[in-house]
Design a protein around this motif. Structure first.
Motif, PDB file in Angstrom:
ATOM      1  N   VAL A 305       0.856  -1.175   0.000  1.00  0.00           N
ATOM      2  CA  VAL A 305       0.000   0.000   0.000  1.00  0.00           C
ATOM      3  C   VAL A 305       0.895   1.229   0.000  1.00  0.00           C
ATOM      4  N   VAL A 306       0.621   2.136  -0.924  1.00  0.00           N
ATOM      5  CA  VAL A 306       1.382   3.378  -1.046  1.00  0.00           C
ATOM      6  C   VAL A 306       0.483   4.524  -0.589  1.00  0.00           C
ATOM      7  N   PHE A 307       0.918   5.224   0.434  1.00  0.00           N
ATOM      8  CA  PHE A 307       0.203   6.392   0.940  1.00  0.00           C
ATOM      9  C   PHE A 307       0.872   7.644   0.386  1.00  0.00           C
ATOM     10  N   MET A 308       0.091   8.487  -0.252  1.00  0.00           N
ATOM     11  CA  MET A 308       0.618   9.701  -0.888  1.00  0.00           C
ATOM     12  C   MET A 308      -0.044  10.926  -0.276  1.00  0.00           C
ATOM     13  N   GLN A 309       0.770  11.824   0.208  1.00  0.00           N
ATOM     14  CA  GLN A 309       0.274  13.078   0.779  1.00  0.00           C
ATOM     15  C   GLN A 309       0.862  14.249   0.001  1.00  0.00           C
ATOM     16  N   ASP A 310      -0.023  15.097  -0.482  1.00  0.00           N
ATOM     17  CA  ASP A 310       0.401  16.290  -1.212  1.00  0.00           C
ATOM     18  C   ASP A 310       0.826  17.339  -0.183  1.00  0.00           C
ATOM     19  N   VAL A 311       2.148  17.500  -0.045  1.00  0.00           N
ATOM     20  CA  VAL A 311       2.669  18.437   0.956  1.00  0.00           C
ATOM     21  C   VAL A 311       2.850  19.825   0.378  1.00  0.00           C
ATOM     22  N   SER A 312       2.582  19.990  -0.923  1.00  0.00           N
ATOM     23  CA  SER A 312       2.734  21.330  -1.510  1.00  0.00           C
ATOM     24  C   SER A 312       1.774  22.316  -0.860  1.00  0.00           C
ATOM     25  N   ALA A 313       0.524  21.879  -0.686  1.00  0.00           N
ATOM     26  CA  ALA A 313      -0.458  22.774  -0.076  1.00  0.00           C
ATOM     27  C   ALA A 313      -0.105  23.075   1.372  1.00  0.00           C
ATOM     28  N   ILE A 314       0.417  22.070   2.095  1.00  0.00           N
ATOM     29  CA  ILE A 314       0.800  22.285   3.492  1.00  0.00           C
ATOM     30  C   ILE A 314       1.959  23.272   3.579  1.00  0.00           C
TER      31      ILE A 314
END
Length: 547
Positions: A305-314
């Motif tokens: 399972v690959v969890f992807m978080q878009d940290v650009s917005a953060i």
């Protein structure tokens, strides 16, 4: 009938239909065996047996049709069928001559059906009726007809009937309980799957289920939005799209050496329409990746399972919060800080003319160095608000980088072979020369601080991304930046050096944004001498296309 689940009730009705079909087959066999006999004069029918068998066959057909079209009153239907079975078998038993005919074995059919489908009391009642009939018939032959009837055999049949009913009924009850438990577990599993589907679909982080070969099996809506994949995020391999290659390479590296923690990659703008993959991204996205292995013991194919978080917005949100306070601070810095700072610097210069002792000079030098540092911080802060319109003319990289290398080496006293400049060819970019000069000097200043000073330890080379845009990579052979530091790298006033202000990289990124370009720290995979692909960090400037 005891309260059962819908699945268990459906199983009971199917079993009753099987019972009815078996009755039809038995009725046909009895009709052929007892109702018709072959003699020298041809076929001869026995009136009693024939009529009983025909009635039994028609009753079996009626029971089957009635149970198919009217699934109500299960126990009542079953009770009526068992009563007809016992009556017909008893009639045939009497007509055939009693115990010596061997037809007592036919009682096992209705008694077995009652033991499986009916409550225990009804099944025992049917067994008792059959047993009492056999004993009564044998006793009648002994008392009234003065015949030698096998009473012992009738008693053994009765005992076998009761034992068989008890055993089969308990086994059937246990199977029904197991089916009820399986049905309940199935219902709970379906509910849990629906809940998981809702949670996964609504979660903000992207989730992909990937095989060891990189084949994507499924993905939630957030993953499709993050990667820019159209339709279902399934059926394609991560390595098929050049734009998704950083994700594929990071996943492959994790499979070779699974480690805890997160990895940061940047998905560049891309557009793919190859095989099952339909995807497009117009803007780069910075992703924080986490991997988890699915425990598939005994299964040949592995899943992860690959969890992807878009940290650009953060990251942008954190910077905006700091900018909100910085904007209020900037207006007062010019008057409240810069003027007193100039006075301190001027007073220090006057004191230096009169004081010549070593201790005094050392103290004055400390004051002067700190005045210079604070003044540089003030200049950096004031420069943040100077949004100069960028130069729209194309900038040729070849001559610009050559001049920059010469100036940088002379300023820092470096040998010319320490900085390696890749051949940009005839590449031209749309970037203000003064802004690009300041950005690259800032990046090179950080690189020379950590590089080994060996030949080629600092490298500047152009490249092209999946969409064909020109990139400029700035890399050194130092230890690199950890993912933890990378998460705060471009935040204002964040620094890991005691001599820095924490505004250089932030100012460099703002100048890039002012020229429609992007500045980021990325982990790319380079071919190692051993043939393996090794991840290394570097600063990457993604230019806008020249007009």
């Amino acid at each position: 009938m005891l309260p059962l689940s819908r699945e268990a009730r459906a199983t009971m009705w199917r079993s009753l239909q099987t019972f009815n079909i078996t009755r039809i087959v038995i009725a046909l066999v009895l009709l052929l065996y007892l109702g018709v006999s072959i003699t020298d004069n041809g076929l001869r029918t026995d009136a009693v047996n024939t009529e009983a068998c025909v009635f039994y066959f028609l009753a079996a057909l009626a029971f089957a049709g009635f149970g198919t079209w009217w699934k109500r009153r299960f126990v009542v239907q079953l009770g009526c069928q068992i009563a007809v079975d016992l009556a017909v078998i008893s009639l045939l038993y009497l007509a055939a001559g009693g115990m010596r005919s061997g037809l007592a074995i036919l009682y096992l059919f209705p008694l077995a059906g009652a033991a499986i489908l009916a409550p225990l009391v009804l099944a025992l009642f049917a067994a008792s009726v059959a047993t009492l009939f056999l004993l009564a018939e044998s006793t009648w032959q002994v008392v009234m007809l003065d015949r030698q009837a096998p009473l012992m055999q009738a008693g053994l049949y009765g005992g076998a009937f009761f034992a068989g009913v008890l055993l089969v009924n308990r086994l059937a009850a246990r199977l029904i309980k197991q089916e009820e438990l399986a049905a309940q577990r199935g219902t709970d599993l379906r509910i849990q799957q629906l809940i998981n589907g809702i949670v996964i679909a609504d979660v903000g982080d992207g989730i992909l289920v990937v095989g060891d070969d990189g084949l994507v099996f499924t993905g939630n809506p957030a993953a499709r939005q993050t990667l820019g994949v159209e339709g279902d995020a399934a059926g394609f391999r991560l390595g098929e799209a050049p734009g998704l290659e950083p994700v594929a390479q990071t996943f492959a590296a994790w499979l070779r050496a699974p480690v805890e923690g997160a990895a940061f990659v940047t998905v560049k703008p891309y557009q793919e329409d190859v095989g099952p993959l339909r995807g497009r991204r117009d803007q780069p996205v910075h992703l924080k990746l986490r991997f988890a292995r699915v425990d598939t013991v005994g299964v040949a194919l592995g899943r992860s399972v690959v969890f992807m978080q878009d940290v650009s917005a953060i990251e942008n949100q954190a910077q905006q919060l700091k900018l909100a306070s910085m904007g209020r601070l900037t207006a007062s810095i010019a008057h409240e800080v810069r003027n007193p700072l100039s006075a301190i610097g001027h007073a220090t210069a006057l004191l230096a003319e009169d004081l010549h002792g070593p201790a005094e000079l050392r103290l004055l030098k400390i004051i002067g160095d700190n005045v210079t540092r604070v003044n540089r911080m003030v200049e950096d802060i004031l420069q943040l608000s100077r949004k100069v319109q960028p130069n729209g003319e194309p900038l040729q990289l070849s001559g610009f980088l050559a001049e920059l290398k010469l100036e940088f080496c002379e300023t820092h006293g470096l040998a010319g072979d320490i900085v390696y400049i890749g051949d940009p060819g005839r590449s031209a970019v749309r970037f203000d020369p003064l802004h690009l000069h300041e950005v690259l000097l800032n990046l090179l200043g950080n690189a020379v601080r950590y590089a080994s000073k060996a030949p080629g330890s600092i490298r500047i080379f152009p490249a092209r991304d999946a969409a064909g845009r020109i990139e400029l990579h700035v890399q050194d052979d130092g230890p690199g930046i950890t993912p933890e530091v990378r998460a705060h790298l471009f935040e204002p006033f964040y620094t890991t050096s005691s001599k820095g202000t924490g505004l250089g990289l932030y100012l460099a990124r703002e100048l890039c944004l002012n020229n429609d370009a992007k500045l980021d720290y990325e982990y790319r995979f380079d071919a190692a001498p051993t043939g393996e692909r090794k991840a290394s960090g570097r600063f990457v400037i993604s230019f806008a296309q020249p007009a």
